[in-house]
Write a protein that holds these residues in place. Structure first.
Motif: not given
Length: 464
Positions: A189-192, A257-263, A280-288, A290-296
């Motif tokens: 139960n953690y995000l990598i 479920l909370e991870a899917q609501r985060r960016t 320098i710059g930034k990158v933002s990606m909504p986790l909803s 992407v497929d978090l279980v499969k990863g990428g």
């Protein structure tokens, strides 16, 4: 008696009493009751001319129409009763008819045409009031310069930015690209989040923005989850390179479920030991998305950030004053997102607390040093003896340093609370403590630069 009464009325004045031959309003034998007085009213001493001229007409009319004009009640009664009350009825009816005839012959009041009265100031000139016409106001050239452009700059989350591809963003801003990966571990139960590398970063720009520095950048990456930015992480600093390779892995303990609501927000920062770090710059990606279980793995183009400089961090403090003991208690609880001061091993932050009475430094204390972290937990308490009469002239200076063995400690940030506070949040915290009555008051404070504190707080100039 009726005939004799009429003859006496013709011989004597109409307003003369027949019994005493005196004026009616002077004698006492023929006084009327209150109702008759209200009807007749106070008569004049002399008969008006218009009333004398009409006496002959009344004399003829009364003799002919007396019986015919009697009220119906007098005509219906028996002859004996009519004869006994004839004098009273006739005199009363005659008096009533005379009053009505006098009212009808009274000359009417003349009509007077009165114009409306106009009030005004003498000598004042009349001005014609016209409706105002809306005109276009003049806008000076420097009017819009007062706005802060960063508040209205284009953010990466806008619709226009989302419609662009990575190649279009890279060609438009030329800030480089970042390679990273994400995956959620359902077993633990953690995000990598893995920060792999970056490429084609732009060369650093001098602090004043007037020219470019030919030296290479010293980039590092800050990782956090929006919107609360809790438990943010930070990579190590890579020296003098525009194509850094990080290969660092971080975990965030968060439900799926909370991870899917985060960016996920990744910010690339240029480390500068002698000035504030630049974004320098930034990158933002909504986790909803992407497929978090499969990863990428993803290569994302960096976009400009509305925040050109990295914040110095925040400090959580607790203040409490005991009037009976004359003690000012200070608790250093924790800090978060402190500015990194060491390129190799992060930061070793500690907090120095200095008590200033007026413009004189009286006491200095400091916390322990936390090794290799930018989110230290202290939970340390300090007590200063401050009499109640001296409390209003007291200031507390909190300075966060990064421990450095080889040279002097690295300045991270500072705030001043008390008489010479550095801002409204600090003044509010001090005021709340004074009104709390022996209750500890906690509040987060954003650290400020040394130059800003010296400019607004005289107490900051008295400490080192």
């Amino acid at each position: 008696q009726g005939l004799l009464a009429r003859i006496s009325d013709l011989l004597l004045c109409r307003w003369t009493c027949r019994n005493c031959c005196q004026k009616c309003f002077d004698c006492n034998c023929c006084q009327t009751n209150e109702d008759e007085v209200e009807i007749l009213g106070p008569f004049p001493a002399q008969t008006p001319a218009w009333l004398i001229s009409s006496q002959n007409e009344d004399k003829d009319g009364d003799s002919d129409n007396t019986i015919s004009e009697l009220p119906p009640t007098l005509q219906d009664v028996s002859p004996d009763r009519r004869r006994s009350s004839s004098d009273t009825s006739r005199s009363t009816y005659s008096l009533t008819r005379r009053i009505s005839s006098l009212e009808s012959r009274r000359p009417s009041s003349p009509l007077i045409d009165i114009k409306p009265i106009e009030f005004g100031i003498i000598g004042a000139k009349k001005e014609i009031v016209q409706p105002t016409i809306l005109r276009k106001t003049y806008t000076p050239d420097d009017y819009f310069r007062k706005f802060e452009p960063r508040l209205y700059s284009l953010d990466s989350n806008s619709d226009d930015m989302d419609s662009l591809t990575d190649e279009e963003i890279l060609s438009k801003y030329q800030l480089g690209m970042l390679h990273f990966s994400t995956q959620y571990d359902l077993l633990h139960n953690y995000l990598i989040v893995r920060v792999i590398e970056a490429k084609d970063l732009p060369p650093p720009i001098s602090y004043d923005g007037s020219r470019q520095d030919m030296a290479h950048s010293n980039p590092y990456v800050k990782i956090c989850l929006l919107p609360d930015q809790k438990n943010s992480k930070q990579t190590g600093v890579k020296r003098k390179t525009q194509n850094p390779v990080f290969e660092e892995r971080y975990t965030f303990e968060i439900p799926f479920l909370e991870a899917q609501r985060r960016t996920l927000l990744l910010t690339v920062v240029d480390f500068d030991k002698f000035s504030r770090h630049c974004v320098i710059g930034k990158v933002s990606m909504p986790l909803s998305d992407v497929d978090l279980v499969k990863g990428g793995h993803w290569w994302k183009a960096l976009v400009p950030s509305s925040q050109n400089e990295v914040e110095l961090g925040e400090l959580l403090l607790s203040l409490n004053y005991l009037p009976s003991a004359g003690r000012l208690n200070v608790d250093i609880i924790r800090a978060k997102q402190l500015l990194q001061t060491d390129m190799s091993q992060g930061s070793d932050p500690f907090v120095k607390i200095q008590l200033v009475h007026g413009l004189k430094l009286t006491k200095t204390k400091k916390t322990s040093c936390m090794r290799g972290t930018i989110d230290p937990f202290y939970n340390e308490s300090f007590s200063f003896k401050v009499p109640q009469e001296e409390l209003e002239n007291t200031s507390l200076v909190f300075t966060v340093y990064g421990h450095n063995v080889k040279s002097s400690n690295d300045f991270i940030g500072r705030i001043v609370i008390g008489q010479y506070s550095t801002g409204a949040p600090e003044s509010n915290h001090w005021r709340r403590m004074l009104n709390a009555h022996r209750t500890a008051v906690e509040q987060w404070h954003s650290l400020r630069s040394r130059e800003e504190c010296d400019r607004v707080s005289p107490a900051s100039l008295e400490v080192t």
